[in-house]
Write a protein that holds these residues in place. Structure first.
Motif, short mmCIF file in Angstrom:
data_model
loop_
_atom_site.label_atom_id
_atom_site.label_comp_id
_atom_site.label_asym_id
_atom_site.label_seq_id
_atom_site.Cartn_x
_atom_site.Cartn_y
_atom_site.Cartn_z
N ARG A 37 54.62 32.92 35.95
CA ARG A 37 53.49 33.62 35.32
C ARG A 37 53.96 34.59 34.25
O ARG A 37 53.35 34.72 33.19
CB ARG A 37 52.72 34.41 36.38
CG ARG A 37 51.48 33.77 36.83
CD ARG A 37 50.76 34.75 37.76
NE ARG A 37 49.76 34.08 38.50
CZ ARG A 37 48.55 33.83 38.03
NH1 ARG A 37 48.22 34.22 36.85
NH2 ARG A 37 47.68 33.19 38.77
N SER A 46 48.32 31.54 29.75
CA SER A 46 47.92 31.81 31.13
C SER A 46 47.90 30.47 31.87
O SER A 46 47.81 29.42 31.24
CB SER A 46 46.54 32.47 31.17
OG SER A 46 45.55 31.55 30.77
N PRO A 47 47.97 30.48 33.19
CA PRO A 47 47.96 29.21 33.92
C PRO A 47 46.72 28.37 33.66
O PRO A 47 46.77 27.15 33.76
CB PRO A 47 48.04 29.62 35.39
CG PRO A 47 48.68 30.95 35.36
CD PRO A 47 48.23 31.60 34.10
N TYR A 78 54.55 27.05 36.98
CA TYR A 78 53.39 26.37 36.41
C TYR A 78 53.83 25.47 35.27
O TYR A 78 54.84 25.71 34.61
CB TYR A 78 52.39 27.40 35.88
CG TYR A 78 51.84 28.28 36.97
CD1 TYR A 78 50.75 27.89 37.71
CD2 TYR A 78 52.42 29.51 37.24
CE1 TYR A 78 50.24 28.70 38.71
CE2 TYR A 78 51.92 30.31 38.25
CZ TYR A 78 50.84 29.90 38.98
OH TYR A 78 50.34 30.69 39.98
#
Length: 153
Positions: A37, A46-47, A78
């Motif tokens: 993150r 952002s994810p 991610y």
């Protein structure tokens, strides 16, 4: 005599081979395209609602390579391809944030707006008003500009 060791209840050790997500050790090479993150945030991403696709194990788990990492210091990985750009606040949202910060940093007695949040919940006023001394000019904002011009961004 040593005290008995406390065991964590509810957390069972899970074999690394039966973990749901692939795990990567810190310091080893992660596959390209997977970021934490914080790394996504540094790139302005952002994810974007996606779930994690991997786990970056903590340092303590390097001593038990056959078990899965269950510590709070692990990091989720991610996929960069599914990440979205970070949202930017609108002017109305920035104005609302500035009004909220102005309420937290303005003394109700002397009406000075300081650069830090004041102890309004405990003292109800700024430290100079509570102590009876004059604040130094570098600690508060001069009252020449209207409140509208002090936007957060």
């Amino acid at each position: 005599m040593s005290r008995p060791r406390k065991l964590r209840t509810g957390v069972q050790p899970l074999l690394r081979s039966s973990a749901l997500l692939p795990e990567y050790d810190r310091g080893s090479a992660c596959p390209p395209g997977l970021l934490t993150r914080r790394q996504l945030r540094d790139r302005g991403l952002s994810p974007g609602g996606q779930g994690p696709v991997g786990v970056l194990r903590c340092r303590a788990c390097s001593f038990r390579p056959h078990l899965s990492c269950t510590h709070r210091t692990r990091a989720w990985l991610y996929d960069v391809e599914l990440a979205r750009p970070k949202r930017t606040p609108t002017l109305a949202q920035e104005e609302a944030l500035d009004r909220a910060m102005a309420a937290r940093s303005t003394c109700p007695e002397c009406r000075r707006r300081y650069f830090c949040c004041l102890p309004l919940r405990t003292q109800g006023r700024c430290d100079p008003c509570a102590g009876g001394y004059e604040p130094s000019p570098g600690t508060y904002m001069p009252a020449t500009a209207p409140v509208i011009d002090r936007m957060a961004a």
